[in-house]
Design a protein around this motif. Structure first.
Motif, PDB file in Angstrom:
ATOM      1  N   TYR A 266       1.052  -1.117  -0.040  1.00  0.00           N
ATOM      2  CA  TYR A 266       0.185  -0.412  -0.066  1.00  0.00           C
ATOM      3  C   TYR A 266       0.773   1.761  -0.167  1.00  0.00           C
ATOM      4  O   TYR A 266       1.928   1.303   0.704  1.00  0.00           O
ATOM      5  CB  TYR A 266      -0.601   0.239   1.918  1.00  0.00           C
ATOM      6  CG  TYR A 266      -1.930  -1.473   1.739  1.00  0.00           C
ATOM      7  CD1 TYR A 266      -2.183  -1.910   0.237  1.00  0.00           C
ATOM      8  CD2 TYR A 266      -2.142  -1.326   2.859  1.00  0.00           C
ATOM      9  CE1 TYR A 266      -3.188  -2.740  -0.198  1.00  0.00           C
ATOM     10  CE2 TYR A 266      -3.353  -2.880   2.768  1.00  0.00           C
ATOM     11  CZ  TYR A 266      -3.813  -3.496   1.275  1.00  0.00           C
ATOM     12  OH  TYR A 266      -4.952  -4.733   1.077  1.00  0.00           O
ATOM     13  N   PRO A 267       0.939   2.472  -0.643  1.00  0.00           N
ATOM     14  CA  PRO A 267       1.323   3.372  -0.913  1.00  0.00           C
ATOM     15  C   PRO A 267       1.100   4.059   0.687  1.00  0.00           C
ATOM     16  O   PRO A 267       0.186   4.481   1.313  1.00  0.00           O
ATOM     17  CB  PRO A 267       0.127   4.477  -1.826  1.00  0.00           C
ATOM     18  CG  PRO A 267       0.003   3.244  -2.696  1.00  0.00           C
ATOM     19  CD  PRO A 267      -0.960   2.315  -1.527  1.00  0.00           C
ATOM     20  N   LEU A 317      -4.464 -12.664   8.278  1.00  0.00           N
ATOM     21  CA  LEU A 317      -3.500 -13.756   7.702  1.00  0.00           C
ATOM     22  C   LEU A 317      -3.959 -14.336   6.882  1.00  0.00           C
ATOM     23  O   LEU A 317      -3.307 -14.647   5.972  1.00  0.00           O
ATOM     24  CB  LEU A 317      -3.465 -15.062   8.773  1.00  0.00           C
ATOM     25  CG  LEU A 317      -2.965 -14.576  10.140  1.00  0.00           C
ATOM     26  CD1 LEU A 317      -3.082 -16.173  10.460  1.00  0.00           C
ATOM     27  CD2 LEU A 317      -2.005 -14.449  10.670  1.00  0.00           C
ATOM     28  N   VAL A 318      -5.159 -13.678   6.072  1.00  0.00           N
ATOM     29  CA  VAL A 318      -5.544 -14.174   4.523  1.00  0.00           C
ATOM     30  C   VAL A 318      -5.886 -12.857   4.063  1.00  0.00           C
ATOM     31  O   VAL A 318      -6.291 -12.967   3.395  1.00  0.00           O
ATOM     32  CB  VAL A 318      -7.294 -15.379   5.289  1.00  0.00           C
ATOM     33  CG1 VAL A 318      -6.920 -16.311   5.760  1.00  0.00           C
ATOM     34  CG2 VAL A 318      -8.337 -13.740   6.157  1.00  0.00           C
ATOM     35  N   ALA A 323      -6.841  -6.250  -5.093  1.00  0.00           N
ATOM     36  CA  ALA A 323      -8.127  -5.013  -4.626  1.00  0.00           C
ATOM     37  C   ALA A 323      -9.085  -5.791  -3.669  1.00  0.00           C
ATOM     38  O   ALA A 323      -9.331  -5.309  -2.554  1.00  0.00           O
ATOM     39  CB  ALA A 323      -9.094  -4.957  -6.202  1.00  0.00           C
ATOM     40  N   PHE A 324      -9.425  -7.714  -3.438  1.00  0.00           N
ATOM     41  CA  PHE A 324      -9.926  -8.118  -2.858  1.00  0.00           C
ATOM     42  C   PHE A 324      -9.043  -8.528  -1.504  1.00  0.00           C
ATOM     43  O   PHE A 324     -10.107  -8.055  -0.367  1.00  0.00           O
ATOM     44  CB  PHE A 324     -10.037  -9.477  -3.310  1.00  0.00           C
ATOM     45  CG  PHE A 324     -10.566 -10.030  -2.068  1.00  0.00           C
ATOM     46  CD1 PHE A 324     -12.135 -10.168  -2.070  1.00  0.00           C
ATOM     47  CD2 PHE A 324     -10.725 -10.897  -1.611  1.00  0.00           C
ATOM     48  CE1 PHE A 324     -12.773 -10.872  -1.062  1.00  0.00           C
ATOM     49  CE2 PHE A 324     -11.460 -12.342  -0.209  1.00  0.00           C
ATOM     50  CZ  PHE A 324     -11.873 -11.905  -0.130  1.00  0.00           C
ATOM     51  N   GLY A 325      -7.290  -8.243  -1.523  1.00  0.00           N
ATOM     52  CA  GLY A 325      -6.934  -7.985  -0.714  1.00  0.00           C
ATOM     53  C   GLY A 325      -7.586  -6.505   1.390  1.00  0.00           C
ATOM     54  O   GLY A 325      -7.480  -6.736   1.943  1.00  0.00           O
ATOM     55  N   PHE A 326      -7.568  -5.185  -0.082  1.00  0.00           N
ATOM     56  CA  PHE A 326      -8.087  -3.962   0.141  1.00  0.00           C
ATOM     57  C   PHE A 326      -9.220  -4.106   0.775  1.00  0.00           C
ATOM     58  O   PHE A 326      -9.344  -3.394   2.422  1.00  0.00           O
ATOM     59  CB  PHE A 326      -7.609  -2.928  -0.736  1.00  0.00           C
ATOM     60  CG  PHE A 326      -7.958  -1.543  -0.117  1.00  0.00           C
ATOM     61  CD1 PHE A 326      -6.678  -0.533   0.038  1.00  0.00           C
ATOM     62  CD2 PHE A 326      -9.031  -0.918   0.075  1.00  0.00           C
ATOM     63  CE1 PHE A 326      -6.816   0.617   0.810  1.00  0.00           C
ATOM     64  CE2 PHE A 326      -9.425   0.085  -0.034  1.00  0.00           C
ATOM     65  CZ  PHE A 326      -8.075   1.108   0.565  1.00  0.00           C
ATOM     66  N   PHE A 327     -10.706  -4.628   0.288  1.00  0.00           N
ATOM     67  CA  PHE A 327     -11.668  -4.685   1.036  1.00  0.00           C
ATOM     68  C   PHE A 327     -11.639  -5.610   1.837  1.00  0.00           C
ATOM     69  O   PHE A 327     -11.799  -5.060   3.013  1.00  0.00           O
ATOM     70  CB  PHE A 327     -12.579  -5.065   0.246  1.00  0.00           C
ATOM     71  CG  PHE A 327     -13.749  -6.131   0.293  1.00  0.00           C
ATOM     72  CD1 PHE A 327     -15.018  -4.929   0.680  1.00  0.00           C
ATOM     73  CD2 PHE A 327     -13.936  -7.207   1.076  1.00  0.00           C
ATOM     74  CE1 PHE A 327     -16.207  -5.306   1.279  1.00  0.00           C
ATOM     75  CE2 PHE A 327     -15.197  -7.927   1.435  1.00  0.00           C
ATOM     76  CZ  PHE A 327     -16.112  -5.902   1.806  1.00  0.00           C
ATOM     77  N   LEU A 328     -10.331  -6.636   1.791  1.00  0.00           N
ATOM     78  CA  LEU A 328     -10.403  -7.621   3.697  1.00  0.00           C
ATOM     79  C   LEU A 328     -10.053  -7.116   4.446  1.00  0.00           C
ATOM     80  O   LEU A 328     -10.357  -7.025   6.221  1.00  0.00           O
ATOM     81  CB  LEU A 328      -9.862  -9.133   3.496  1.00  0.00           C
ATOM     82  CG  LEU A 328     -10.038  -9.964   4.327  1.00  0.00           C
ATOM     83  CD1 LEU A 328     -12.082 -10.682   4.016  1.00  0.00           C
ATOM     84  CD2 LEU A 328      -9.046 -11.414   4.111  1.00  0.00           C
TER      85      LEU A 328
END
Length: 426
Positions: A266-267, A317-318, A323-328
């Motif tokens: 992430y910036p 951990l997951v 994009a999905f990781g940012f949402f998570l």
């Protein structure tokens, strides 16, 4: 809209009902929380940009806890001997103002080490602050006080995006350096004003008089409080929850922002958005739900809070880049904020309510001593863990919050068994 207005009015009413010292302290607390929340977001990254190694950041965390460990036993003695107000004034100047000024001039690990040593004195002023905040208050008032405290602390994080703007415009080093200097100056003003407008608590006045007329300030009273804690199983369980909860916090937060930068890519200016979201969720939760929860069973509510924190830690951990990781990570932040709002609103109130006025200063200083004792190696361990695997600190954070859940559940079971036995005897 009417409901929102009613809830805000209820929060304001709760603020008005708390004792005068707590009201004055919390009214001025944003002067501390806003600049602190801004500069602390990037403090770890700032140190790495000045040449501090990843493992050295963990080492600084260990040294911080070592200093707190050494000074914690003296905290209860000092506040009972000299009074909460005087200790708070001097302690905050050394632990926060001097720390901030050294941090501003720091150019290498050695400078940050010296700053950390001064910052470690916070345990002494923290005890004085907590006692002034909640002494002369009823049990339910203390839940209200700590709810407002969490509210005020999280107000600071609402200004985190401003730090992101400053970082984007001036660069991480210049923005952090300027913010920490402003923090030091503002805290200097705060501690003087606060000292002038607050009064010594009634418990503090009584203990100062007793200490000035005798020798009750010696370590014998501190040791007697240790024995008292060991015999009081419910008190011991909540102290262990505070200790392991703090250990989990160190594992999670020491490398969280570094992980967001290095692990999830992430910036720098985006990282500040997560504390802001955390605070918004926390503030909403405190306004709408905490007032309804304070009349419920405090231990059960605390258990739910720790469950939310554990789920939040586990989800890190997951989380993957993209994009999905940012949402998570947004989900992680929301769940963690709800859990933290519940936990910090209730855990200190439960601890304070578990001990009588005469022993409270020593019991709280013992709990801070134990927190520092258990936390002392955690920073260095977290550093080694992060070097081995970027996810390992978050695995350990999840483990310790699970341990807290077990301890809180044991406390609830003990209370139920005790109530059942009393009913049966009756």
């Amino acid at each position: 809209m009417v409901k929102i207005k009613a809830q805000i009015e209820q929060l304001i009413a709760a603020f008005k009902e708390i004792n005068p010292n707590a009201k004055k302290i919390l009214l001025f607390e944003p002067i501390f929380t806003i600049p602190y929340a801004m500069f602390i977001i990037y403090s770890s990254l700032y140190m790495t940009r000045l040449g501090v190694k990843d493992y050295q950041i963990g080492l600084l965390s260990t040294i911080l806890n070592l200093v707190m460990l050494v000074t914690s036993p003296f905290a209860g003695i000092l506040v009972n001997r000299f009074g909460r107000k005087k200790v708070l004034l001097i302690g905050d100047f050394l632990a926060w103002c001097v720390y901030a000024y050294i941090f501003f001039f720091a150019k290498s690990f050695v400078w940050f080490l010296i700053a950390t040593i001064f910052n470690g004195l916070m345990r002494i002023s923290e005890l004085a602050w907590r006692l002034l905040l909640m002494e002369d208050a009823t049990e339910n008032e203390r839940v209200a006080i700590y709810s407002v405290t969490v509210f005020v602390w999280n107000m600071g994080n609402l200004f985190a995006p401003l730090m992101g703007v400053l970082v984007a415009k001036y660069g991480l080093i210049a923005a952090t350096k300027g913010t920490v200097l402003v923090f030091g100056i503002l805290v200097n003003i705060l501690i003087v004003v606060r000292h002038l407008i607050t009064l010594e608590s009634s418990v503090g006045q009584k203990l100062v008089e007793e200490n000035n007329n005798g020798d009750s300030h010696k370590f014998s009273e501190w040791l007697e409080s240790v024995k008292y804690m060991i015999k009081n199983k419910d008190l011991l369980l909540i102290v262990l929850v505070v200790i392991f909860g703090n250990v989990a916090l160190i594992f999670r937060d020491t490398y969280k922002n570094i992980y967001l930068s290095e692990g999830l890519n992430y910036p720098d200016d985006i990282i500040s958005l997560f504390p802001t979201l955390w605070s918004i969720v926390t503030l909403i939760f405190i306004i709408f739900l905490i007032p309804k929860l304070k009349e419920k069973n405090h231990d059960t509510i605390l258990l739910w809070g720790m469950l939310f924190i554990t789920v939040s830690n586990a989800l890190i951990l997951v989380t993957k880049p993209g994009a999905f990781g940012f949402f998570l990570m947004i989900v992680v932040t929301i769940i963690g904020a709800i859990g933290a709002a519940i936990y910090y609103s209730f855990v200190d109130a439960i601890l304070a309510n578990s001990v009588d006025d005469q022993r409270r200063a020593h019991v709280l200083s013992i709990s801070m001593f134990l927190i520092s004792l258990f936390s002392m190696p955690v920073g260095a361990i977290a550093g080694q863990c992060y070097s081995f695997s970027k996810l390992l600190p978050f695995v350990l954070a999840t483990f310790f919050t699970l341990l807290c859940i077990i301890l809180i559940y044991q406390k609830i079971r003990r209370k139920k068994n005790f109530s059942s036995k009393e009913s049966h005897d009756f």
